[in-house]
Design an enzyme around this catalytic site. Sequence first.
Site, PDB file in Angstrom:
ATOM      1  N   GLY A  11      -0.211   0.925  12.266  1.00  0.00           N
ATOM      2  CA  GLY A  11      -0.735   0.433  10.986  1.00  0.00           C
ATOM      3  C   GLY A  11      -2.003  -0.337  11.300  1.00  0.00           C
ATOM      4  CB  ALA A  12      -5.379   0.614  11.676  1.00  0.00           C
ATOM      5  N   GLY A  13      -4.127  -1.618   9.049  1.00  0.00           N
ATOM      6  CA  GLY A  13      -4.581  -2.273   7.819  1.00  0.00           C
ATOM      7  C   GLY A  13      -4.919  -3.735   8.051  1.00  0.00           C
ATOM      8  CG  ASN A  14      -5.536  -6.358   4.707  1.00  0.00           C
ATOM      9  OD1 ASN A  14      -6.689  -5.975   4.958  1.00  0.00           O
ATOM     10  ND2 ASN A  14      -5.087  -6.491   3.467  1.00  0.00           N
ATOM     11  N   GLY A  16      -2.741  -5.234  10.867  1.00  0.00           N
ATOM     12  CA  GLY A  16      -3.082  -4.495  12.093  1.00  0.00           C
ATOM     13  C   GLY A  16      -4.425  -4.938  12.669  1.00  0.00           C
ATOM     14  NE  ARG A  86       6.254  -9.770  -1.072  1.00  0.00           N
ATOM     15  CZ  ARG A  86       6.734 -10.985  -1.331  1.00  0.00           C
ATOM     16  NH1 ARG A  86       7.371 -11.220  -2.463  1.00  0.00           N
ATOM     17  NH2 ARG A  86       6.558 -11.957  -0.478  1.00  0.00           N
ATOM     18  NE  ARG A 155       3.783 -17.527   4.419  1.00  0.00           N
ATOM     19  CZ  ARG A 155       4.000 -16.222   4.269  1.00  0.00           C
ATOM     20  NH1 ARG A 155       5.223 -15.780   4.052  1.00  0.00           N
ATOM     21  NH2 ARG A 155       3.000 -15.363   4.312  1.00  0.00           N
ATOM     22  CG  HIS A 179      10.580 -12.061   5.663  1.00  0.00           C
ATOM     23  ND1 HIS A 179      10.071 -13.337   5.683  1.00  0.00           N
ATOM     24  CD2 HIS A 179       9.511 -11.233   5.500  1.00  0.00           C
ATOM     25  CE1 HIS A 179       8.758 -13.276   5.533  1.00  0.00           C
ATOM     26  NE2 HIS A 179       8.391 -12.016   5.409  1.00  0.00           N
TER      27      HIS A 179
HETATM   28  N1  APR Z   1       2.226   5.492  10.398  1.00  0.00           N
HETATM   29  C1  APR Z   1       1.275   4.584  10.666  1.00  0.00           C
HETATM   30  N2  APR Z   1       0.649   3.845   9.738  1.00  0.00           N
HETATM   31  C2  APR Z   1       1.003   4.024   8.474  1.00  0.00           C
HETATM   32  C3  APR Z   1       2.008   4.953   8.089  1.00  0.00           C
HETATM   33  C4  APR Z   1       2.626   5.705   9.126  1.00  0.00           C
HETATM   34  N3  APR Z   1       3.587   6.606   8.873  1.00  0.00           N
HETATM   35  N4  APR Z   1       2.129   4.901   6.753  1.00  0.00           N
HETATM   36  C5  APR Z   1       1.253   3.976   6.299  1.00  0.00           C
HETATM   37  N5  APR Z   1       0.552   3.462   7.338  1.00  0.00           N
HETATM   38  C6  APR Z   1      -0.526   2.485   7.330  1.00  0.00           C
HETATM   39  C7  APR Z   1      -1.386   2.543   6.068  1.00  0.00           C
HETATM   40  O1  APR Z   1      -2.258   3.677   6.072  1.00  0.00           O
HETATM   41  C8  APR Z   1      -2.132   1.222   6.145  1.00  0.00           C
HETATM   42  O2  APR Z   1      -3.392   1.326   6.802  1.00  0.00           O
HETATM   43  O3  APR Z   1      -0.059   1.147   7.332  1.00  0.00           O
HETATM   44  C9  APR Z   1      -1.190   0.330   6.979  1.00  0.00           C
HETATM   45  C10 APR Z   1      -0.709  -0.912   6.254  1.00  0.00           C
HETATM   46  O4  APR Z   1      -1.809  -1.737   6.061  1.00  0.00           O
HETATM   47  P1  APR Z   1      -2.057  -2.585   4.718  1.00  0.00           P
HETATM   48  O5  APR Z   1      -1.884  -1.695   3.529  1.00  0.00           O
HETATM   49  O6  APR Z   1      -3.338  -3.320   4.857  1.00  0.00           O
HETATM   50  O7  APR Z   1      -0.810  -3.597   4.715  1.00  0.00           O
HETATM   51  P2  APR Z   1      -0.624  -4.969   5.523  1.00  0.00           P
HETATM   52  O8  APR Z   1      -1.080  -6.104   4.687  1.00  0.00           O
HETATM   53  O9  APR Z   1      -1.168  -4.816   6.898  1.00  0.00           O
HETATM   54  O10 APR Z   1       0.989  -5.049   5.541  1.00  0.00           O
HETATM   55  C11 APR Z   1       1.770  -4.079   6.185  1.00  0.00           C
HETATM   56  O11 APR Z   1       3.545  -5.660   6.610  1.00  0.00           O
HETATM   57  O12 APR Z   1       3.958  -7.789   5.766  1.00  0.00           O
HETATM   58  C12 APR Z   1       4.258  -6.438   5.675  1.00  0.00           C
HETATM   59  O13 APR Z   1       4.859  -6.200   3.365  1.00  0.00           O
HETATM   60  C13 APR Z   1       3.888  -5.895   4.351  1.00  0.00           C
HETATM   61  O14 APR Z   1       5.115  -3.846   4.620  1.00  0.00           O
HETATM   62  C14 APR Z   1       3.818  -4.425   4.640  1.00  0.00           C
HETATM   63  C15 APR Z   1       3.257  -4.397   6.055  1.00  0.00           C
END
Ligand code: APR
Length: 312
Positions: A11-14, A16, A86, A155, A179
């Site tokens: 997961g390379a989002g926020n 990641g 969320r 927190r 959690h």
């Molecule tokens: N494999 C890898 N990455 C995936 C997959 C998968 N099968 N499916 C989705 N993703 C990626 C998405 O494409 C996205 O880039 O996971 C990433 C999640 O990043 P964000 O949407 O920015 O979410 P983030 O804020 O990082 O939170 C991720 O952590 O705290 C928890 O509730 C939150 O479940 C959520 C997770």
Amino acid sequence: MATRKKIGLIGAGNIGGELARLFANKELGDVFLFDIPAKESFAKGKALDLEQNGAVLGYDCNIRGTSNWADLEGADVLVITAGVPRKPGQSRDDLVAINLPIIRDVANNAKKYCPDAFAIVISNPLDAMVFEYAKVTGCPKGKVAGMAGVLDSARFQAFLAREAGTSVKDVRAMVLGGHGDDMVPVLSMTTINGVPAQTLIAKDKLSAIVERTRKGGGEIVGLMGTSAYYAPASAAVSMAEAFLLDQKRLLPCAAHLDGQYGFKDMFIGVPAIIGGNGVEKIVEVPLTEEEKGMLDKSAKSVQAVVDVCKKS
Ligand code: APR
């Protein structure tokens, strides 16, 4: 010759991205930022930006973006944030339908490519996602843990420090349980450097802090429109660092219970020692009757989500 440790961020989002920044800054190993094929170029761009950041800040590590699990082969650590976060008004449990197939996909690939990794799960609903990851991979139970307790405790500590007017560095507190909104901030063990919190903070203020902690994630979702990422990433890195450097840290995390605290075959937030073998020991601390009751209630909520997963 020794090589660097290999860290896979699924997961390379926020979260990641922030994880990659922290791992690199601490030079804990080479970082692979993994995402789905549709996000591969985004992951590669983030990785490139972060690697170039090392030229300014002076860290040595390779950071690569990928959507190919083969690149993660033999990873020492996996931190899993794959899934959706969320939106305002949603509970963590509302994410189960979307995130369950995602964690199954991740676990199947982790089993194939990184069977020896210490996995830290962050995806929500947390405790059920850790359970599912352990079930699908069949990995030794100490090789997977959920990141929630360090964050929820942070927190709690931040709110306590503000109220007491002390440095947050001196606040010792732990939040146990699932959690979710019925997590258990353990007041009986909360001190400001050994001084019971009740000595410095009035009872009604403490109760308000407990409530705010329980809803701490939702407060941020309400403000930002998405979930928190700085503190969650730092919390997961503290767990990964404990493993990579064999620090034997005592941290609250969602760990596998086999009778401890009266729960069997369940992942839920408890104090655990994390070292070079992963979760090495569950620490059972004395709780008041009220705290035990709250932990039971929280465990029931966790089990309800796990049961939903078992039927899906
Ligand atoms: N494999 C890898 N990455 C995936 C997959 C998968 N099968 N499916 C989705 N993703 C990626 C998405 O494409 C996205 O880039 O996971 C990433 C999640 O990043 P964000 O949407 O920015 O979410 P983030 O804020 O990082 O939170 C991720 O952590 O705290 C928890 O509730 C939150 O479940 C959520 C997770």
